[in-house]
Design a protein around this motif. Structure first.
Motif, mmCIF file in Angstrom:
data_model
loop_
_atom_site.group_PDB
_atom_site.id
_atom_site.type_symbol
_atom_site.label_atom_id
_atom_site.label_comp_id
_atom_site.label_asym_id
_atom_site.label_seq_id
_atom_site.Cartn_x
_atom_site.Cartn_y
_atom_site.Cartn_z
ATOM 1 N N GLY A 107 -40.496 -13.020 21.970
ATOM 2 C CA GLY A 107 -41.231 -14.277 21.905
ATOM 3 C C GLY A 107 -41.989 -14.599 23.176
ATOM 4 O O GLY A 107 -42.416 -15.730 23.378
ATOM 5 N N ARG A 108 -42.184 -13.623 24.019
ATOM 6 C CA ARG A 108 -42.884 -13.838 25.293
ATOM 7 C C ARG A 108 -44.397 -13.690 25.152
ATOM 8 O O ARG A 108 -45.124 -14.063 26.055
ATOM 9 C CB ARG A 108 -42.384 -12.847 26.343
ATOM 10 N N ARG A 151 -39.844 -11.922 12.773
ATOM 11 C CA ARG A 151 -40.510 -11.203 11.682
ATOM 12 C C ARG A 151 -40.886 -9.782 12.118
ATOM 13 O O ARG A 151 -40.664 -8.814 11.400
ATOM 14 C CB ARG A 151 -41.743 -11.989 11.227
ATOM 15 N N VAL A 152 -41.442 -9.646 13.324
ATOM 16 C CA VAL A 152 -41.823 -8.328 13.841
ATOM 17 C C VAL A 152 -40.594 -7.446 13.999
ATOM 18 O O VAL A 152 -40.582 -6.287 13.575
ATOM 19 C CB VAL A 152 -42.586 -8.448 15.183
ATOM 20 N N LYS A 153 -39.536 -8.003 14.587
ATOM 21 C CA LYS A 153 -38.324 -7.201 14.805
ATOM 22 C C LYS A 153 -37.704 -6.777 13.474
ATOM 23 O O LYS A 153 -37.300 -5.623 13.307
ATOM 24 C CB LYS A 153 -37.305 -7.976 15.637
ATOM 25 N N GLN A 154 -37.642 -7.697 12.525
ATOM 26 C CA GLN A 154 -37.077 -7.346 11.214
ATOM 27 C C GLN A 154 -37.899 -6.255 10.534
ATOM 28 O O GLN A 154 -37.332 -5.307 9.988
ATOM 29 C CB GLN A 154 -36.980 -8.587 10.329
ATOM 30 N N CYS A 155 -39.205 -6.388 10.565
ATOM 31 C CA CYS A 155 -40.066 -5.357 9.958
ATOM 32 C C CYS A 155 -39.829 -4.005 10.623
ATOM 33 O O CYS A 155 -39.708 -2.987 9.951
ATOM 34 C CB CYS A 155 -41.536 -5.748 10.072
ATOM 35 N N ARG A 156 -39.760 -4.021 11.955
ATOM 36 C CA ARG A 156 -39.550 -2.769 12.688
ATOM 37 C C ARG A 156 -38.226 -2.122 12.300
ATOM 38 O O ARG A 156 -38.160 -0.911 12.017
ATOM 39 C CB ARG A 156 -39.575 -3.034 14.201
ATOM 40 N N LEU A 157 -37.172 -2.922 12.260
ATOM 41 C CA LEU A 157 -35.857 -2.372 11.925
ATOM 42 C C LEU A 157 -35.808 -1.876 10.480
ATOM 43 O O LEU A 157 -35.221 -0.823 10.205
ATOM 44 C CB LEU A 157 -34.769 -3.410 12.189
ATOM 45 N N PRO A 190 -36.902 -14.919 8.437
ATOM 46 C CA PRO A 190 -37.241 -15.115 9.851
ATOM 47 C C PRO A 190 -37.807 -16.508 10.097
ATOM 48 O O PRO A 190 -38.509 -17.067 9.257
ATOM 49 C CB PRO A 190 -38.287 -14.035 10.115
ATOM 50 N N THR A 191 -37.490 -17.043 11.271
ATOM 51 C CA THR A 191 -37.966 -18.381 11.619
ATOM 52 C C THR A 191 -39.109 -18.337 12.626
ATOM 53 O O THR A 191 -39.619 -19.375 13.021
ATOM 54 C CB THR A 191 -36.820 -19.235 12.200
ATOM 55 N N SER A 192 -39.487 -17.141 13.051
ATOM 56 C CA SER A 192 -40.583 -16.997 14.015
ATOM 57 C C SER A 192 -41.267 -15.650 13.790
ATOM 58 O O SER A 192 -40.708 -14.751 13.155
ATOM 59 C CB SER A 192 -40.055 -17.072 15.449
ATOM 60 N N ASP A 193 -42.466 -15.542 14.350
ATOM 61 C CA ASP A 193 -43.160 -14.257 14.282
ATOM 62 C C ASP A 193 -42.404 -13.188 15.061
ATOM 63 O O ASP A 193 -42.408 -12.018 14.680
ATOM 64 C CB ASP A 193 -44.585 -14.386 14.821
ATOM 65 N N ALA A 194 -41.737 -13.586 16.143
ATOM 66 C CA ALA A 194 -40.948 -12.634 16.919
ATOM 67 C C ALA A 194 -39.853 -12.017 16.044
ATOM 68 O O ALA A 194 -39.685 -10.786 16.015
ATOM 69 C CB ALA A 194 -40.329 -13.328 18.137
#
Length: 176
Positions: free
Chosen positions: A155-156, A123-129, A117-121
């Motif tokens: 990313g909002r 990273r969160v989505k990948q972890c969730r999935l 991941p290149t952003s925390d956004a």
């Protein structure tokens, strides 16, 4: 070339791969491509994968399946899925996979199917999935509303540093 580097005759290399000498000769002359059942032997003989690198999650799934020498139908049976589902997963561009498909794909390929991941956004989505969670389920785990998770993933809204740490330490996520 690997056969020649090892000083092997076609028959010797074919025996190591598990195919007929005529089959290997046909591959070397570029008359035919290897069939699915031959790939495990080819990869073991070469010690590397000569196929183009996977560019999508679907490519990673397909290359792993083919490397094991199994058909889409056999994989579908192993996973308890319809063969059309496996076909769709292999053809989908990145981003179409969801909280149902990603954990199954990750388990089958025995790896995290995502790029770094290149952003925390991301990273969160990948972890969730990888956890197989909906946004609502992840929100409950982290004590926030579903809308907050959606804003993080888009990313909002800035992801609190503790949220990713909590995901990784939740015991439910294996980082690979």
């Amino acid at each position: 070339k690997s056969r020649l580097d090892l000083g092997l005759l076609q028959k010797e290399a074919a025996d190591r791969i598990g195919v007929d000498e005529s089959t290997l000769a046909s591959w070397e002359a570029h008359r035919h491509e290897p069939r699915l059942p031959a790939w495990p032997g080819i990869l073991a003989f070469l010690g590397y994968d000569p196929r183009p690198s996977a560019r999508t999650i679907g490519d990673k799934l397909r290359l792993h399946r083919e490397g094991l020498g199994i058909s889409k139908e056999e994989l579908a049976a192993r996973l308890g899925l319809d063969p059309g589902t496996v076909l769709a997963w292999e053809r989908w561009p990145n981003g179409r996979q969801n909280y149902r498909s990603i954990p199954i794909i990750a388990k089958f390929i025995d790896a995290n199917p995502f790029d770094t991941p290149t952003s925390d956004a991301e990273r969160v989505k990948q972890c969730r999935l990888l956890l197989g969670f909906t946004q609502e389920q992840l929100g409950k785990l982290l004590g926030v509303r579903e809308a907050v998770v959606l804003e993080w993933e888009r990313g909002r809204r800035k992801v609190p540093s503790g949220a990713i740490a909590r995901l990784k330490s939740s015991g439910e996520l294996q980082t690979r």
